[in-house]
Design an enzyme around this catalytic site. Sequence first.
Site, short mmCIF file in Angstrom:
data_model
loop_
_atom_site.label_atom_id
_atom_site.label_comp_id
_atom_site.label_asym_id
_atom_site.label_seq_id
_atom_site.Cartn_x
_atom_site.Cartn_y
_atom_site.Cartn_z
CE1 TYR A 478 42.86 3.44 -37.60
CE2 TYR A 478 41.95 2.68 -39.67
CZ TYR A 478 41.94 3.57 -38.62
OH TYR A 478 41.01 4.59 -38.58
CG PHE A 488 44.55 7.07 -31.10
CD1 PHE A 488 44.40 7.31 -32.46
CD2 PHE A 488 45.75 6.54 -30.65
CE1 PHE A 488 45.43 7.04 -33.34
CE2 PHE A 488 46.78 6.26 -31.54
CZ PHE A 488 46.62 6.51 -32.88
CG ASP A 489 40.77 5.84 -35.54
OD1 ASP A 489 39.62 5.36 -35.46
OD2 ASP A 489 41.18 6.45 -36.54
CB ILE A 506 50.31 10.59 -40.47
CG1 ILE A 506 50.21 9.09 -40.18
CG2 ILE A 506 49.14 11.34 -39.84
CD1 ILE A 506 50.28 8.74 -38.69
CE1 TYR A 532 47.16 13.20 -37.42
CE2 TYR A 532 47.78 11.48 -35.88
CZ TYR A 532 47.06 11.91 -36.97
OH TYR A 532 46.23 11.03 -37.62
CG PHE A 544 48.93 3.03 -36.14
CD1 PHE A 544 47.58 3.34 -36.20
CD2 PHE A 544 49.85 4.06 -36.03
CE1 PHE A 544 47.17 4.66 -36.14
CE2 PHE A 544 49.45 5.38 -35.97
CZ PHE A 544 48.09 5.69 -36.03
#
Length: 554
Positions: A478, A488-489, A506, A532, A544
């Site tokens: 991902y 961010f990731d 999540i 979040y 994502f």
Amino acid sequence: MRLAVVLSLVVLSQCLVACQRGDEKQKVVPVESSGSATAPAKPTGVRQLPPPVDLKAPPADALKTSSGLIYKRLGDPVPDGTPIKRNDTVLINYTGWRQETGETFFSNKGESQPLPLPLANAAPGFTEAMQLMKKGEKAVLWIPPEIGYKGTLPAGAKAETLVYEVEIVDVVSAPPVPANLGAAPANAKALPSGTKYLVVKPGTGTEKARFYDTVTFNYSAWDSEGRMFDSTVMRKRPAVVPPFRQSAAMEEILTTLGAGERALFWVASERMTSGGKPIPGMPPGILTYEVEMLTIAKGNEPPKTPPDVAAVPTSASKTEKGVAYRVLAKGKGGPKPGPQDTVRVNYTGWTTDGRMFDSSTVKGEPGEFSLGGVIAGWTDAIPLMSVGDKMRFWIPDELAYKGAPGKPQGMLVYDVELVEIKAAPKAEANPSAQPAPPDVAAPPADAKKSPKGVHYKILKAVPGAPHPTPTDKVSVHYTGWTTDGKQFDSSRKSGKPLTFTFDRVIPGWGEGIPLVGLGEQARLWIPEELAYPNGGGPKGMLVFDVELMAINPP
């Protein structure tokens, strides 16, 4: 129960009453829990095929049933074919047209494999029509809208008759329907909860499964009218899970059985809940389950339920966000993890009624989690700890799962021991950041939307690919972006996919990943309330790109 009420094969069961988005050529519409799919106004990208008959004027020898279905067999009947039953799964080739315009909205002609249609979960018109056919036969169906959808007509969908040419390639027979539906027979025994059961095959030993063992079992389930709404037998994939991860009712059932034992159980639908909430797709009334215990793998005994899980003790401290905590044992001190670090922890979790819902002790090894990818209460509380510390946390519902389906509900209590801290890589050390997609700011018009609000789009389709169920462990590559295009990731940085169960991520991932088949790639737009909402991760809607690499039992 957190079993897969919606079978992976059900992907087709309601798509056959609607049609494709034009930009997803020859791809089956994924199932929505509302039981319907919406046909687009324009079939752009779908190959237009001539119908075998006049769509607007069915031939005079066509059969019309009392439901409004019109059926015309093409070719000679198959005299010795096996009759198709309402719970069977048929593998079909089919093409669909709009009667009014003659447009082809879907066809799998030219595809290498037929498409599976579980009749128990199909629209009424298809369930009726398939039972008029046999393996090897071909027919044209005129299905009016009142029987063309499972459930009510979706909002925005046009009430129109759709016409299908269907060829039955194969039939997968369902388990036989038990004789006693809706009520247990007089010779049934009762469990402590009142659930009735009847052993139909004795086991091979005397030991019963314990709630923390890992059991492998098959089951099929029917409503009071004989409709099979779930079956691992039809999926040809037994469930593998500790009983405590099921509903309290299913946990009681599984801990009644020994290896090799098979029994029928009659359970009130309202008892089949997950975290105190009804399981989506669970029919009302008395449900009949046939459960066969295949194997029992002994688990590690978890800690006893603490005496103070029901309420926060007055001696507990509290964080600014509202997590109550108490130190159980101090380590040697040292650094504490940051909100984006990865930690290894020994832990056990309970609901306030004292029922355990998760434990690394049972698994025999610490759990490893990024604090940027867990519930907000963990992101808030774990940074209070140093390696070696043991603490108890009381996490309020708003910092836990907030009513997310399939998750434990209400305040949750965890005993946690911090084993290791793995610092998050610094943002500047990310030269391989992927460019943001052009549609990162908002879901495009051609994205679909799940019942809970996750928009998604399949980027790479794998026809017939299996989909994960809520109890599976999956491996996913991902990359995630915020709506301003900032990455961010990403698992691509390490080259290793992330492996997880759905209760550890999540809610938006728990909702979105099961829509992706094995080997498929998809883009998910996850609203903040499913990401979040209480902090602990990036703000706002998150986007994502995901690729489902593996599906394994937990």
